[in-house]
Design an enzyme around this catalytic site. Structure first.
Site, PDB file in Angstrom:
ATOM      1  CD  GLU A   1      -3.074   3.547  10.711  1.00 50.31           C
ATOM      2  OE1 GLU A   1      -2.086   3.202  11.366  1.00 50.31           O
ATOM      3  OE2 GLU A   1      -3.233   3.243   9.510  1.00 50.31           O
TER       4      GLU A   1
ATOM      5  CG  ASP B   1      -0.344  -0.052   2.528  1.00 52.66           C
ATOM      6  OD1 ASP B   1      -0.004   1.027   3.062  1.00 52.66           O
ATOM      7  OD2 ASP B   1      -0.184  -1.157   3.065  1.00 52.66           O
TER       8      ASP B   1
ATOM      9  CG  ASP C   1      -5.664   3.596   7.577  1.00 47.05           C
ATOM     10  OD1 ASP C   1      -5.601   2.828   8.550  1.00 47.05           O
ATOM     11  OD2 ASP C   1      -4.681   4.222   7.133  1.00 47.05           O
TER      12      ASP C   1
END
Length: 415
Positions: A162, A71, A160
């Site tokens: 985080e 990624d 995503d």
């Protein structure tokens, strides 16, 4: 998903336009500050300490080549996609958006480049629950490259979730509101694509920032980030994962990823927007735990430190007090006193317990068993109920069902 470089934090790169498939607004930048800051810190958070680190990651396949991928974000300014394909990559995820004010200026170039060499490719969105609603960010992502289509080459989008270093813990958003935010993003993405987004996270952030929610485990595939040589532990509720981000550097540019399945599974994943991942590989390595982490493994460390004479509150938060206690324990046991709990420190901390034993180590066992589905009082007394729960856990995990918690049972429990 992080940029892979570990260099110093730099200023936001000058504003540029994206390529032919994506018209970027004037505020889109080549690289966000968060891309670069996360490059430095996420490697530490995911990798853990150097002394106790375990070996290279393994995959579930026996006799089959692992299905590898990568990624990337705008931080990887130029990716040699033919070389990536020649080196064995099968898939790639590309950062598309963050919040509702950033579009990666490299997205079209990277997305088309991956497709051009035959890789399955998809897009990911970096969540900012402090900025706008989940629905708004899902729409922004979908409108700027994050859509899924059943063409056999597009992977479903990824949310995503985080931390961003330098910003408040959990972005200053409480666990309940964070779960609602993720649900709002998920619902909008599914309404517009017919598929749930994959969720990329790690156990520490998930435990702390969602209150250890299991709300999405039955619907959303998991992308687990762990640089410790094992995908364990998985966030609460998930029994397996679809993708494992194993490192922030390696054969490919950006982050290194493994798909949990075969090449045919990957094809089905692209064609159908979902698939059924196989069970994860067994836990073969001790997790790496350090300051800033939170959750049940930290609580277990605190229980075990107390069993060795510390007097810590068992709150599941690895703060300075827990770090100091780890350093003191490591010093007493002639280990490298770095404050990081890796394999050597775990093996010194654990103690074999069985029926009739009492104390903090038994409390740790009971709390871990409850995390694995038991319903025990955490009272520090190893009675018949605890023994029966241990036997059941050992049986499920193909261990000798003797009711005694020794090194193998401890490893399975904390992983």
């Amino acid at each position: 998903m992080r940029a892979s470089a570990l260099g110093a934090v730099t200023a936001v790169t000058a504003v540029t336009a994206v390529g032919a498939l994506l018209a970027a607004p004037a505020f889109a930048s080549a690289t966000t500050t968060s891309d670069v800051v996360r490059a430095r810190t996420d490697g530490l958070a995911r990798r853990g300490g150097s002394v106790d680190r375990v070996g290279a990651p393994t995959t579930r396949q026996t006799g089959a080549a692992p299905v590898r991928g990568l990624d990337v974000s705008a931080y990887q300014e130029s990716v040699d996609w033919p070389s990536v394909a020649a080196n064995g990559a099968s898939f790639a995820y590309i950062k598309a958006t963050e919040g509702t004010s950033y579009i990666s200026s490299r997205f079209s170039q990277q997305y088309d480049g991956a497709a051009g060499v035959g890789l399955k490719r998809g897009a990911y969105h970096f969540a900012r629950p402090d900025k706008s609603s989940g629905r708004a960010q899902a729409d922004y992502f979908l409108d700027h490259g994050g859509a899924w289509r059943p063409d056999g080459k597009t992977l479903p989008g990824v949310l995503d979730v985080e931390p961003t270093p330098g910003l408040p813990t959990c972005y200053g958003v409480g666990p309940g509101a964070t779960v609602q935010w993720i649900a709002s993003f998920d619902e909008e993405y599914r309404a517009r694509t017919g598929r749930h987004p994959v969720i990329n996270t790690n156990e520490s952030w998930w435990s702390q920032c969602t209150g250890n929610s299991s709300a999405f485990a039955a619907t959303n595939l998991l992308w687990i980030g762990s640089y410790t040589g094992t995908p364990h532990p998985l966030p609460n509720g998930w029994s397996t994962y679809a993708i494992w981000q194993t490192s922030d550097s390696g054969t490919f540019p950006g982050d290194q990823d493994l798909f949990n399945g075969t090449a045919r599974d990957l094809q089905n994943f692209a064609a159908k927007g979902t698939y059924t991942p196989p069970p994860p590989p067994p836990a073969t390595a001790w997790p790496v735990i350090q300051q800033g982490y939170g959750g049940r493994q930290v609580a277990t460390v605190q229980y075990l430190l107390n069993a060795h004479g510390a007097r810590l509150p068992v709150d599941g938060h690895f703060g300075i007090g827990t770090r100091d206690a780890v350093v003191a324990f490591q010093t007493q046991n002639h280990l490298t006193a770095d404050g990081i709990v890796g394999s050597k420190t775990w093996q010194a901390l654990i103690t074999t317990v069985g029926e009739g034993d009492r104390g903090p180590a038994v409390e740790a066992v009971q709390a871990e068993l409850n995390a694995h589905g038991a319903r025990l009082p955490v009272d520090g007394h190893f009675g018949i109920g605890t023994r029966n729960a241990v036997v059941a856990f050992q049986t499920r995990n193909h261990l000798t069902p003797d009711g005694i918690v020794g090194p193998h049972a401890w490893l399975a429990l904390v992983s």
